[in-house]
Enzyme design. Sequence first.
Site, PDB file in Angstrom:
ATOM      1  N   CYS A 283      -7.533  -6.728   8.927  1.00 19.04           N
ATOM      2  CA  CYS A 283      -7.778  -5.993   7.681  1.00 19.04           C
ATOM      3  C   CYS A 283      -7.424  -6.818   6.451  1.00 19.04           C
ATOM      4  O   CYS A 283      -8.046  -6.665   5.397  1.00 19.04           O
ATOM      5  CB  CYS A 283      -7.042  -4.659   7.672  1.00 19.04           C
ATOM      6  SG  CYS A 283      -5.236  -4.775   7.685  1.00 19.04           S
TER       7      CYS A 283
ATOM      8  N   HIS B 243      -2.201  -1.343   6.342  1.00 21.05           N
ATOM      9  CA  HIS B 243      -3.640  -1.582   6.224  1.00 21.05           C
ATOM     10  C   HIS B 243      -3.967  -2.102   4.831  1.00 21.05           C
ATOM     11  O   HIS B 243      -3.355  -1.688   3.840  1.00 21.05           O
ATOM     12  CB  HIS B 243      -4.379  -0.266   6.475  1.00 21.05           C
ATOM     13  CG  HIS B 243      -5.851  -0.424   6.658  1.00 21.05           C
ATOM     14  ND1 HIS B 243      -6.415  -1.202   7.650  1.00 21.05           N
ATOM     15  CD2 HIS B 243      -6.900   0.114   5.978  1.00 21.05           C
ATOM     16  CE1 HIS B 243      -7.734  -1.136   7.565  1.00 21.05           C
ATOM     17  NE2 HIS B 243      -8.051  -0.353   6.550  1.00 21.05           N
TER      18      HIS B 243
END
Length: 232
Positions: free
Chosen positions: A89, A164
Amino acid sequence: MPSKWVPLEASPEWSRPLGLPESPLSFQDLFSLDPEFLAFIPSPVKAVLLLFPSRGELHDAREKEEQDGEGKWDGEGVWWIKQTIPNACGSIGLLHALLNLPSDGPYALKADSSLLKFKAASLPLTGLERAKLLDEADFFEAAHTAAAQTGQSAVPTDLDVDTHFITFIEAENLKGEKRVVELDGGRQGPFDRGSCSSLLHDVAKIVQDKYIDRAGGDINFNMMVLAGEPDE
């Protein structure tokens, strides 16, 4: 089966060799959302990257947004890729920042660079097809691994992470309106976060209202900007 990469703290070291010019843009840490601090960030701000804790109330609130049909993007020209490679990510966030830069002018990627060639090959593809192309791109996996080994991030032994990275950019919708667009490979596509008058200040409010206030006191947040180079 997709590759499994070492998670990065969105280390931008690999972006220069792959196509980001030495100037006039650079990645810079963002240490505060206070308007007085934001005033010192040099223009232009082309992207804002956010690391956040993807768990608990915040995780559930983001899932509900999509389930309720919020944020549907009504526009063209935004480059987005689906994330299928675990732990990528940070690099996906950097791709979303770099591959949405202008196609020409002083803020464009280097001509004939690896990133521009990858973007050109990916343009006819869906977000999921782009993910497959990325997984097969040796140059990108090698750059990701090199950044993991030489950057500030320690290489972890446990490759499962619950933080994330996402990216915010400014883009125009089909009505010609400037919008803040959230780009997250874990979503189903670009996510419209509302009108945009100043990308940096608008994102600061979004992060406070939609992320920090929903995190239940969790302070595991970090931010970067892709912006003009600061004065020496």
